[in-house]
Design a protein around this motif. Structure first.
Motif, PDB file in Angstrom:
ATOM      1  N   ILE A   1      -5.998   2.772   2.596  1.00 24.91           N
ATOM      2  CA  ILE A   1      -5.985   3.787   1.549  1.00 24.91           C
ATOM      3  C   ILE A   1      -5.811   5.180   2.151  1.00 24.91           C
ATOM      4  O   ILE A   1      -5.024   6.002   1.661  1.00 24.91           O
ATOM      5  CB  ILE A   1      -7.275   3.731   0.697  1.00 24.91           C
TER       6      ILE A   1
ATOM      7  N   SER B   1       1.750   9.967   1.795  1.00 22.08           N
ATOM      8  CA  SER B   1       2.450  10.125   0.514  1.00 22.08           C
ATOM      9  C   SER B   1       2.101  11.397  -0.237  1.00 22.08           C
ATOM     10  O   SER B   1       2.742  11.721  -1.233  1.00 22.08           O
ATOM     11  CB  SER B   1       2.148   8.919  -0.399  1.00 22.08           C
ATOM     12  N   ILE B   2       1.126  12.142   0.230  1.00 23.62           N
ATOM     13  CA  ILE B   2       0.628  13.269  -0.568  1.00 23.62           C
ATOM     14  C   ILE B   2       1.674  14.367  -0.723  1.00 23.62           C
ATOM     15  O   ILE B   2       1.699  15.096  -1.719  1.00 23.62           O
ATOM     16  CB  ILE B   2      -0.686  13.819   0.032  1.00 23.62           C
TER      17      ILE B   2
ATOM     18  N   MET C   1       2.468   9.035  -6.199  1.00 19.33           N
ATOM     19  CA  MET C   1       2.289  10.470  -5.974  1.00 19.33           C
ATOM     20  C   MET C   1       3.300  11.329  -6.743  1.00 19.33           C
ATOM     21  O   MET C   1       2.915  12.322  -7.376  1.00 19.33           O
ATOM     22  CB  MET C   1       2.333  10.791  -4.472  1.00 19.33           C
TER      23      MET C   1
ATOM     24  N   ASP D   1      -1.927  20.078   0.475  1.00 20.04           N
ATOM     25  CA  ASP D   1      -1.476  18.735   0.813  1.00 20.04           C
ATOM     26  C   ASP D   1      -1.361  18.526   2.321  1.00 20.04           C
ATOM     27  O   ASP D   1      -1.720  17.465   2.850  1.00 20.04           O
ATOM     28  CB  ASP D   1      -0.151  18.401   0.111  1.00 20.04           C
TER      29      ASP D   1
ATOM     30  N   TYR E   1       0.836  -1.207   0.000  1.00 24.62           N
ATOM     31  CA  TYR E   1       0.000   0.000   0.000  1.00 24.62           C
ATOM     32  C   TYR E   1       0.868   1.255   0.000  1.00 24.62           C
ATOM     33  O   TYR E   1       0.714   2.149  -0.841  1.00 24.62           O
ATOM     34  CB  TYR E   1      -0.916   0.017   1.230  1.00 24.62           C
TER      35      TYR E   1
ATOM     36  N   ILE F   1      -2.554   7.554   1.446  1.00 21.52           N
ATOM     37  CA  ILE F   1      -2.675   8.896   0.867  1.00 21.52           C
ATOM     38  C   ILE F   1      -2.060   9.933   1.798  1.00 21.52           C
ATOM     39  O   ILE F   1      -1.300  10.812   1.367  1.00 21.52           O
ATOM     40  CB  ILE F   1      -4.150   9.235   0.588  1.00 21.52           C
TER      41      ILE F   1
ATOM     42  N   PHE G   1       1.664   3.905  -3.309  1.00 19.29           N
ATOM     43  CA  PHE G   1       1.246   5.305  -3.248  1.00 19.29           C
ATOM     44  C   PHE G   1       2.443   6.247  -3.196  1.00 19.29           C
ATOM     45  O   PHE G   1       2.398   7.340  -3.767  1.00 19.29           O
ATOM     46  CB  PHE G   1       0.326   5.538  -2.044  1.00 19.29           C
ATOM     47  N   GLN G   2       3.513   5.836  -2.504  1.00 19.49           N
ATOM     48  CA  GLN G   2       4.694   6.690  -2.432  1.00 19.49           C
ATOM     49  C   GLN G   2       5.359   6.825  -3.802  1.00 19.49           C
ATOM     50  O   GLN G   2       5.977   7.837  -4.105  1.00 19.49           O
ATOM     51  CB  GLN G   2       5.695   6.116  -1.427  1.00 19.49           C
TER      52      GLN G   2
END
Length: 202
Positions: free
Chosen positions: A119, A126-127, A50, A69, A42, A123, A46-47
């Motif tokens: 999730i 990693s955003i 992004m 962010d 996960y 997020i 995502f990392q």
């Protein structure tokens, strides 16, 4: 951008995911390679995704990305942290009696690593990397190898983090879950204060 620079960047970007993985490990009764791999996947995906998104969006959206962010990360981490604290207090109010049947344990493990929960965490951690992707566009970095490398480093560190958290938290589950929730909230506050300029030296 050289390999050493990219490694340093990847490790730096993965630190939030690593810390949250430790918190996740604290809340799990038993951790196997499957749980470590799931959490790592996960956060790693995502990392890596992004910066790729940031690269595609380009410089025209840079100000918009960096302006929101930190608020998204703060809200998500605080929400999840408060939920963890609430669940740990509910267990303590039950007199410390924990149902350790296989069915109960299995359901709890599924909830901890459920899609919605993971999730939001992925997020939130990693955003910030969106802005890194915009920087990659400036530097004309070969984006696919770069984001793949970041994803792999994050996967490895996150998987290790789950195991570390589990080793320390297995004997004191409710207290560990409470502590994990507090850490997530503090992490969200730290991200918010950094972006608002209150922690210029952190």
């Amino acid at each position: 951008m050289g390999l050493i620079e990219l490694l340093i960047l990847a490790v730096g970007l993965s630190m939030d995911a690593f810390a949250v993985s430790i918190c996740k490990g604290l809340s799990l009764r038993k951790v196997t390679f499957k749980e470590c791999g799931k959490v790592g996947l996960y956060f790693g995906v995502f990392q890596g995704a992004m910066p790729l998104i940031g690269f595609i969006l380009g410089v025209q959206f840079k100000d918009y990305i960096t302006s929101i962010d930190h608020w998204i990360a703060f809200i998500l981490l605080s929400f999840i942290g408060i939920n963890m604290i609430r669940e740990s207090m509910e267990k303590d109010e039950g007199g410390g009696i924990v149902d350790l049947t296989e069915a109960a344990v299995g359901e709890e493990e599924v909830n901890q690593l459920g899609f919605k929960n993971m999730i939001m965490l992925a997020i939130a951690t990693s955003i910030d990397a969106l802005a890194v992707g915009v920087t990659f566009a400036f530097l004309q970095v070969d984006i696919i190898p770069a984001v793949s490398f970041i994803a792999i480093v994050t996967f490895i560190l996150s998987a290790i983090g789950v195991k570390i958290g589990n080793v320390f938290g297995i004997k004191y589950k409710s207290k560990a879950e409470f502590t994990g929730g507090v850490i997530l909230i503090l992490m969200g506050i730290k991200i918010l204060l950094e972006h608002l300029g209150f922690l210029p030296f952190v």
